[in-house]
Scaffold this active site. Structure first.
Site, short mmCIF file in Angstrom:
data_model
loop_
_atom_site.label_atom_id
_atom_site.label_comp_id
_atom_site.label_asym_id
_atom_site.label_seq_id
_atom_site.Cartn_x
_atom_site.Cartn_y
_atom_site.Cartn_z
N GLU A 1 -3.52 -0.47 -7.37
CA GLU A 1 -2.46 0.12 -8.19
C GLU A 1 -3.17 0.99 -9.23
O GLU A 1 -3.97 0.48 -10.02
CB GLU A 1 -1.63 -0.97 -8.86
CG GLU A 1 -0.96 -1.93 -7.88
CD GLU A 1 0.31 -1.37 -7.30
OE1 GLU A 1 0.74 -0.28 -7.72
OE2 GLU A 1 0.90 -2.04 -6.42
N HIS B 1 4.21 4.29 -0.32
CA HIS B 1 5.48 4.52 -0.98
C HIS B 1 5.52 5.99 -1.38
O HIS B 1 4.65 6.47 -2.11
CB HIS B 1 5.62 3.62 -2.21
CG HIS B 1 5.77 2.18 -1.87
ND1 HIS B 1 5.23 1.15 -2.62
CD2 HIS B 1 6.43 1.58 -0.84
CE1 HIS B 1 5.54 -0.01 -2.07
NE2 HIS B 1 6.27 0.22 -0.99
N GLU C 1 4.91 7.17 -4.95
CA GLU C 1 3.67 6.77 -5.61
C GLU C 1 2.58 7.71 -5.11
O GLU C 1 1.97 7.50 -4.07
CB GLU C 1 3.36 5.31 -5.33
CG GLU C 1 4.43 4.37 -5.88
CD GLU C 1 4.26 2.92 -5.47
OE1 GLU C 1 3.18 2.56 -4.95
OE2 GLU C 1 5.22 2.14 -5.66
N HIS D 1 -1.70 2.60 -4.33
CA HIS D 1 -0.33 2.59 -4.83
C HIS D 1 -0.29 3.07 -6.28
O HIS D 1 -1.30 3.49 -6.84
CB HIS D 1 0.25 1.17 -4.74
CG HIS D 1 0.63 0.75 -3.35
ND1 HIS D 1 1.92 0.59 -2.95
CD2 HIS D 1 -0.13 0.46 -2.28
CE1 HIS D 1 1.96 0.21 -1.68
NE2 HIS D 1 0.71 0.13 -1.25
#
Length: 442
Positions: A308, A86, A89, A216
């Site tokens: 994440e 992404h 990110e 991410h």
């Protein structure tokens, strides 16, 4: 106080910390220069290559670390990191550039841990899968309120919702029978995916990757498959439900390795969320269809988790050093996890390598296959397993093996070619010119 001094001294011995690279965000041209800078500093253990181009023509560059760059050494596992899927990110992108600098510098300094890693592992680092999206997000900057600006690629597509959906097939096969690994792609798959997705699919089909992490931002948790819930939608609503893979315990262990080596992920409370041990099954958090980590597991030999890593998708530049220090050990430890379970060669009686032989573990409904050089890698937790190797035209071979917590157990297979079953025959008259032998009718 003496305990703190001891820990500090241990870390200094472990990493022999050097002056870090400048902690700042890197635009595309700067990213490319950084990759080639690392290659120029460590030319004998690195290689820069492109796996394809983005919608706007930017190269998707990979930096490889190996004692023989560009060459697969049999029994040496391949592992990858993918960042910036992404575009907005961005922490993963910067961490992977820092990691590249770190591996090069520590190898040159003779850090034995890093030397062993590079000499025993082939590491591939893709800092940015979505360079077009990043440039949009970077133009906006870290202080903007546009939370999703730059997330998608230049065609407006979310790349982590763009891989062929193989979960539907595996869930069906689990109930009704069918393959549990290397599920085939539809004939028209290339027309259904974006250029960046196609490049990554062709990449992971070209290398026998064993382990992977996808970096991410927007939360702090180690997410493991499956990402897509068994019942993805119920009456129009996405259903959240724990949906484990056959390798669930192994995936939990891989996620915990990262979480507990991370500076604060394991504490659980981050970004207003709570995840016990800092890990979660993807589908139990939210159901995601056509994601990359499930695709890796269902179409290849690769076990991938999603990391994440920051509450802020685009953290301020002054936060980057703290984030690097919080992730450095975890990034190295995760790479080291590829060295567990069993590995070996699959050959025939003449010691020819057998490609795509199937390695099955009793009790775990997910097989792996041997690569182009006849070597296979099967990540396993410590325990005793019954393992079978099969290949078309050969008799299967089954062994019992005990796996310890250390280095992978070497388990080679020598398959014998199957002896064709003799077909029962019957004799019939042949017009006085002798008997004809015909197959027996059954």
């Amino acid at each position: 106080m003496s305990g703190l001094l001891s820990v500090s001294f241990h870390l200094l011995l472990l990493f022999k910390l050097v002056a870090p690279v400048t902690f700042r965000h890197h635009r595309y041209d700067e990213l490319v220069r950084t990759l080639y800078k690392v290659h120029n500093e460590c030319p004998y253990i690195t290689r820069v290559y492109s796996i394809g181009r983005s919608v706007k023509g930017r190269h998707l560059y990979v930096l490889e670390f190996s004692d023989y760059p560009g060459i697969h050494e049999p029994l040496e596992p391949e592992v990858k990191y993918v960042g910036n899927m992404h575009g907005n990110e961005v922490l993963g992108r910067e961490l992977l550039l820092q990691l590249a600098e770190f591996l090069c510098e520590e190898f040159r300094n003779g850090n034995q841990r890093i030397v062993r890693l590079v000499e025993s592992t082939r590491v591939h680092i893709l800092p940015s899968m979505n360079p077009d999206g990043y440039e949009v997000a970077a133009t906006q900057g870290a202080d903007s309120s546009g939370y999703l600006v730059g997330r998608n690629n230049a065609n407006g597509v979310d790349l982590n919702r763009n891989f062929p959906d193989l979960n539907t097939y595996i869930y069906y096969n689990e109930k009704h029978g069918g393959p549990n690994h290397h599920l085939p792609l539809p004939d028209n798959w290339k027309s259904q995916v974006e250029p960046e997705t196609q490049a990554v699919i062709q990449w992971i089909r070209s290398f026998n990757f064993v382990l992977s992490a996808n970096l991410h931002g927007g939360a702090v948790v180690a997410n493991y498959p499956f990402d897509k819930s068994l019942e993805h939608r119920v009456r129009g609503f996405r259903r959240t439900a724990n949906t484990p893979t056959p390798d669930d315990k192994l995936f939990q262990k891989l996620a915990k390795v990262y979480s507990y080596a991370h500076g604060w992920m394991h504490q659980g409370w981050n970004c207003g969320d709570y995840f016990p041990d800092g890990i979660t099954n993807g589908a139990s958090w939210y159901s995601l269809s056509k994601g990359m980590q499930d695709f890796n597991y269902l179409h290849t030999n690769c076990f991938e988790i999603t990391l994440e890593l920051s509450c802020d998708k685009f953290p301020r530049q002054e936060e980057l050093q703290r984030e690097w220090l919080g992730n450095r050990e975890a990034l190295v430890q995760f790479l080291e996890q590829v060295h567990q379970g069993i590995k070996g060669m699959v050959r025939d009686e003449n010691y020819n390598n057998l490609v795509e032989a199937i390695i099955s573990v009793s009790g775990i409904n997910h097989d792996v296959t041997s690569g182009d050089h006849g070597d296979y890698f099967r990540l396993l937790l410590p325990g005793t397993y019954t393992v079978t190797a099969t290949a078309p035209g050969f008799d299967p071979e089954t062994v019992t093996v005990t796996v310890g917590p250390g280095e992978p157990k070497l388990v080679n297979f020598l398959l014998k070619r199957s002896v064709p079953q003799a077909t029962p025959t019957r004799r019939v008259p042949n017009s006085g010119h002798g008997d004809r032998v015909l197959p027996k009718q059954v």
